[in-house]
Design a protein around this motif. Structure first.
Motif, PDB file in Angstrom:
ATOM      1  N   ALA A 139       0.799  -1.305   0.026  1.00  0.00           N
ATOM      2  CA  ALA A 139      -0.053  -0.091  -0.037  1.00  0.00           C
ATOM      3  C   ALA A 139       0.790   1.270  -0.040  1.00  0.00           C
ATOM      4  CB  ALA A 139      -0.946  -0.038   1.330  1.00  0.00           C
ATOM      5  N   ILE A 140       0.552   2.420  -0.751  1.00  0.00           N
ATOM      6  CA  ILE A 140       1.118   3.582  -0.759  1.00  0.00           C
ATOM      7  C   ILE A 140       0.335   4.375  -0.244  1.00  0.00           C
ATOM      8  CG2 ILE A 140       2.204   5.383  -2.203  1.00  0.00           C
ATOM      9  CD1 ILE A 140       3.602   2.731  -2.364  1.00  0.00           C
ATOM     10  N   THR A 141       0.513   5.040   1.057  1.00  0.00           N
ATOM     11  CA  THR A 141      -0.171   5.923   1.941  1.00  0.00           C
ATOM     12  C   THR A 141       0.536   7.107   2.426  1.00  0.00           C
ATOM     13  OG1 THR A 141      -1.524   3.842   2.527  1.00  0.00           O
ATOM     14  CG2 THR A 141      -1.864   6.070   3.887  1.00  0.00           C
ATOM     15  N   PRO A 142       0.323   8.209   2.318  1.00  0.00           N
ATOM     16  CA  PRO A 142      -0.945   8.715   1.267  1.00  0.00           C
ATOM     17  C   PRO A 142      -0.573   8.514  -0.280  1.00  0.00           C
ATOM     18  CG  PRO A 142       0.342  10.775   2.195  1.00  0.00           C
ATOM     19  CD  PRO A 142       0.869   9.441   2.649  1.00  0.00           C
ATOM     20  N   TRP A 143      -1.455   8.230  -1.064  1.00  0.00           N
ATOM     21  CA  TRP A 143      -1.236   8.161  -2.296  1.00  0.00           C
ATOM     22  C   TRP A 143      -0.615   9.141  -3.169  1.00  0.00           C
ATOM     23  CZ3 TRP A 143      -0.767   4.039  -5.321  1.00  0.00           C
ATOM     24  CH2 TRP A 143      -0.706   4.289  -6.847  1.00  0.00           C
ATOM     25  N   ARG A 144       0.318   8.653  -3.866  1.00  0.00           N
ATOM     26  CA  ARG A 144       0.951   9.504  -4.831  1.00  0.00           C
ATOM     27  C   ARG A 144       1.652   8.664  -6.055  1.00  0.00           C
ATOM     28  NH1 ARG A 144       3.958  14.661  -2.577  1.00  0.00           N
ATOM     29  NH2 ARG A 144       5.237  14.431  -4.413  1.00  0.00           N
TER      30      ARG A 144
ATOM     31  N   ASN B 270       6.480  14.198  -9.047  1.00  0.00           N
ATOM     32  CA  ASN B 270       5.230  14.824  -9.130  1.00  0.00           C
ATOM     33  C   ASN B 270       4.089  14.034  -8.516  1.00  0.00           C
ATOM     34  OD1 ASN B 270       6.215  17.142 -10.184  1.00  0.00           O
ATOM     35  ND2 ASN B 270       5.760  16.715 -12.409  1.00  0.00           N
ATOM     36  N   PRO B 271       3.078  14.469  -7.678  1.00  0.00           N
ATOM     37  CA  PRO B 271       2.109  13.519  -7.060  1.00  0.00           C
ATOM     38  C   PRO B 271       1.417  12.990  -8.188  1.00  0.00           C
ATOM     39  CG  PRO B 271       2.232  15.592  -5.823  1.00  0.00           C
ATOM     40  CD  PRO B 271       3.063  15.697  -7.055  1.00  0.00           C
TER      41      PRO B 271
ATOM     42  N   LEU C 124      -4.668  15.971  -6.021  1.00  0.00           N
ATOM     43  CA  LEU C 124      -2.971  15.450  -6.227  1.00  0.00           C
ATOM     44  C   LEU C 124      -2.465  16.666  -7.093  1.00  0.00           C
ATOM     45  CD1 LEU C 124      -3.078  11.804  -6.903  1.00  0.00           C
ATOM     46  CD2 LEU C 124      -2.159  12.876  -4.735  1.00  0.00           C
ATOM     47  N   LEU C 125      -3.282  17.209  -8.114  1.00  0.00           N
ATOM     48  CA  LEU C 125      -2.780  18.374  -8.662  1.00  0.00           C
ATOM     49  C   LEU C 125      -2.514  19.673  -7.616  1.00  0.00           C
ATOM     50  CD1 LEU C 125      -4.580  18.320 -12.263  1.00  0.00           C
ATOM     51  CD2 LEU C 125      -2.018  18.487 -11.904  1.00  0.00           C
ATOM     52  N   GLU C 126      -3.475  19.926  -6.953  1.00  0.00           N
ATOM     53  CA  GLU C 126      -3.371  20.935  -5.991  1.00  0.00           C
ATOM     54  C   GLU C 126      -1.997  20.657  -5.164  1.00  0.00           C
ATOM     55  OE1 GLU C 126      -8.003  22.347  -5.645  1.00  0.00           O
ATOM     56  OE2 GLU C 126      -7.318  20.715  -4.341  1.00  0.00           O
ATOM     57  N   LEU C 127      -2.046  19.444  -4.675  1.00  0.00           N
ATOM     58  CA  LEU C 127      -0.701  19.247  -3.864  1.00  0.00           C
ATOM     59  C   LEU C 127       0.465  19.462  -4.803  1.00  0.00           C
ATOM     60  CD1 LEU C 127       0.574  18.130  -1.428  1.00  0.00           C
ATOM     61  CD2 LEU C 127       0.151  15.896  -2.425  1.00  0.00           C
ATOM     62  N   ALA C 128       0.368  19.218  -6.003  1.00  0.00           N
ATOM     63  CA  ALA C 128       1.673  19.247  -6.679  1.00  0.00           C
ATOM     64  C   ALA C 128       2.040  20.891  -6.939  1.00  0.00           C
ATOM     65  CB  ALA C 128       1.493  18.691  -8.250  1.00  0.00           C
TER      66      ALA C 128
END
Length: 359
Positions: free
Chosen positions: A55-60, A140-141, A179-183
């Motif tokens: 599992a990848i947490t948080p997901w990116r 990049n996320p 994810l884009l907002e995070l990036a």
């Protein structure tokens, strides 16, 4: 030469057999499964893949891609990153081996991102997910890209290698926006992600936020690629049209055409605008600028509608309503050849044929 395919997946058992058959030209296949509940890992292992479940947490996406790349053996010469909903046309391995010469860091190959309802290709561009084993990592996320050590990678185009994308249309893309907002929050100077975020706001019909982000993209010193600047301007026009600000929308379309006059898309946007106004001379001015461009770009800034029947359809109407019946017939015939199963276009062709002067 050792060629290794690697991928990430989750709940994609329906694609496993097709994907593994397509990737069978590689020496080995490594997959990071991030939490399937439909038996995807078991089926991939049955078909010969090396599968790790984690599992990848948080997901990116970049973290998942890098973890999957870590699974690739150290002695791999070429790494091929694909997704389970993608399929290579047969014979790709031989062409890749011919292209992978000393000093090359990355290969580019033809990629069909989607298909039209009638089966014709939609968006087509050149993809770059074949690369050397060492000295590169994903960043990049979302909309993740490879970053290479040592500066700009040496890249080579591979003619004849074609990857097709056949996605699950029911899969949600809701994770893309956060994810884009995070990036953008992580790297506010990344012009590509700022553009993507403005585009995503447009998809969500958040017009004002889209306008603000796209203007931010255009103001960035690093935003120098004319094609992507043009794309932002075209989206700005659509935002303003959605807000019933037609004058502002037209101004952005004109700016888009001036920014990248070598692309068909902004000229067709203008032709569509003039069509809705029944400005037939305007239609002809814009559509003929589009049709004068005969070389389709190899970038993702290339829309299927610009290279199908649509510009010829517009041209036929422009010529018809300005009394140029011979040219209208020629354009209508081209449109009909490109869309033989489109009833409206076939009907238009018949009407224009009937309107031709006798003899």
């Amino acid at each position: 030469m050792k060629v290794v395919v690697y991928a990430i997946c989750k709940n994609e058992r329906a694609f496993a057999d097709r994907w593994m058959a397509s990737m069978s030209e590689a020496d080995e296949v490594y997959v990071l499964d991030t939490g399937s509940t439909d038996g995807t890992p078991q089926r991939l292992e049955e078909l010969g893949a090396h599968v790790t479940v984690e599992a990848i947490t948080p997901w990116r996406f970049d973290v998942a891609r890098n973890r999957s790349l870590d699974l690739v053996p150290a002695d791999a010469d070429l790494c091929v990153c694909t997704d389970l909903d993608e399929v290579f046309q047969p014979g790709w391995r031989e062409k890749v081996e011919e292209a992978w010469t000393p000093g090359v860091d990355r290969l580019l190959y033809r990629y069909t991102w989607n298909f039209l309802p009638d089966g014709r290709e939609g968006m087509v561009y050149w993809y770059d997910k074949m690369h050397r084993r060492w000295g590169c990592r994903w960043v990049n996320p979302v909309h993740e890209v490879l970053q290479f050590e040592g500066g700009e990678p040496q890249t080579r185009y591979v003619e004849g290698v074609h990857l097709e994308h056949h996605p699950d249309q029911n899969k949600s893309r809701s994770q893309y926006l956060p994810l884009l907002e995070l990036a953008v929050e992580e790297n506010p100077e990344n012009d590509r992600n700022v553009h993507y975020l403005g585009r995503e706001y447009f998809f969500y019909r958040r017009w004002e936020e889209s306008i603000a982000m796209l203007k931010r993209h255009l103001a960035l010193p690093s935003a120098t690629w004319a094609d992507e600047r043009c794309a932002s301007m075209r989206l700005l026009a659509k935002d303003y049209f959605a807000l019933k600000m037609e004058g502002e929308g037209e101004r952005w379309l004109l700016r888009a055409a001036g920014e990248a006059p070598h692309l068909r898309e902004p000229w067709l946007d203008l032709a569509d605008l003039y069509y809705h106004r029944e400005d037939w001379y305007g239609v002809l001015w814009a559509v003929n600028r589009a049709l004068a461009i005969t070389q389709r770009p190899r970038t993702y800034i290339s829309e299927a509608v610009a290279w199908g029947e649509h510009p010829w359809d517009l041209a036929s109407l422009g010529y018809y309503y300005t009394g140029q019946l011979g040219k209208a017939l020629e354009a209508a015939q081209r449109a009909a050849e490109l869309a033989p199963d489109e009833p409206r276009i076939q009907t238009n062709l018949q009407l224009i044929q009937a309107a031709q002067p006798a003899g």
